[in-house]
Design an enzyme around this catalytic site. Structure first.
Site, short mmCIF file in Angstrom:
data_model
loop_
_atom_site.label_atom_id
_atom_site.label_comp_id
_atom_site.label_asym_id
_atom_site.label_seq_id
_atom_site.Cartn_x
_atom_site.Cartn_y
_atom_site.Cartn_z
N ASP A 164 40.41 47.88 45.57
CA ASP A 164 41.79 48.26 45.19
C ASP A 164 42.00 49.56 44.28
OD1 ASP A 164 42.13 45.70 46.41
OD2 ASP A 164 42.54 44.54 44.77
N CYS A 203 36.20 45.75 44.96
CA CYS A 203 37.21 44.97 46.03
C CYS A 203 38.01 46.09 46.59
CB CYS A 203 38.16 44.42 45.17
SG CYS A 203 39.12 45.26 43.93
N CYS A 244 45.47 43.68 45.18
CA CYS A 244 45.45 42.23 45.07
C CYS A 244 47.08 41.85 44.09
CB CYS A 244 44.67 41.63 44.39
SG CYS A 244 44.44 41.51 42.73
N CYS A 258 41.02 42.60 37.47
CA CYS A 258 42.19 43.45 37.95
C CYS A 258 43.16 43.98 36.86
CB CYS A 258 43.10 42.36 38.82
SG CYS A 258 42.38 41.21 39.89
FE1 FES Z 1 40.83 43.88 43.19
FE2 FES Z 1 42.14 42.46 42.19
S1 FES Z 1 40.96 41.85 43.38
S2 FES Z 1 42.04 44.33 41.53
#
Ligand code: FES
Length: 144
Positions: A37, A35, A60, A104
């Protein structure tokens, strides 16, 4: 039923312990390549106790809520206890996350471990290497 619990929404809207710590004793940064992140954890440690913890999360809402809850769970705790914090415990403390958002919370567990490892490395403190994810394999962060 709402997708996110009240606790998730609360920690997302009012995250605790956001920021950085100057001259932190340990800093850990992890990312999820799926993702994109990124989570960074800063620790202040005195006599093996986490006296302060801050985080920066570029990610997120679930990652922000997980970081916030994880920092609350380890603040004031001994390192030995912080090392046992699992993403499951973070998820439970948030009253759950949707299945596709569990990864996450994994970021929070790994960022804390990474910050503690950084502290150990900087201070030449011996530790059991098996308690930390193998950073050469991306296994720990790719299980999305
Ligand atoms: Fe990447 Fe939540 S979608 S940490």
């Amino acid at each position: 039923m709402a997708l996110y619990s009240e606790k998730v929404m609360d920690h997302f809207r009012n995250p605790r312990n956001v920021g950085t710590i100057e001259n932190a004793d340990g800093v850990g940064e992890v990312g999820n390549p799926v993702c994109g992140d990124i989570m960074k954890i800063y620790l202040k440690i005195e006599k093996d106790i986490i006296t302060d913890v801050k985080f920066e999360t570029f990610g997120c809402g679930s990652a922000i809520a997980s970081s916030s809850m994880a920092t609350e769970l380890i603040k004031g705790k001994p390192l030995s206890e912080a090392l046992t914090l699992t993403n499951k415990a973070v998820t439970e403390a948030l009253d759950g996350l949707p299945a596709h958002k569990i990864h996450c919370s994994v970021l929070a567990e790994e960022a804390i471990k990474s910050a503690i490892k950084d502290y150990y490395d900087k201070n030449n403190i011996e530790y059991d290497k098996s308690i930390f994810p193998d950073e050469s394999s991306c296994d720990h962060c790719c299980k999305a």
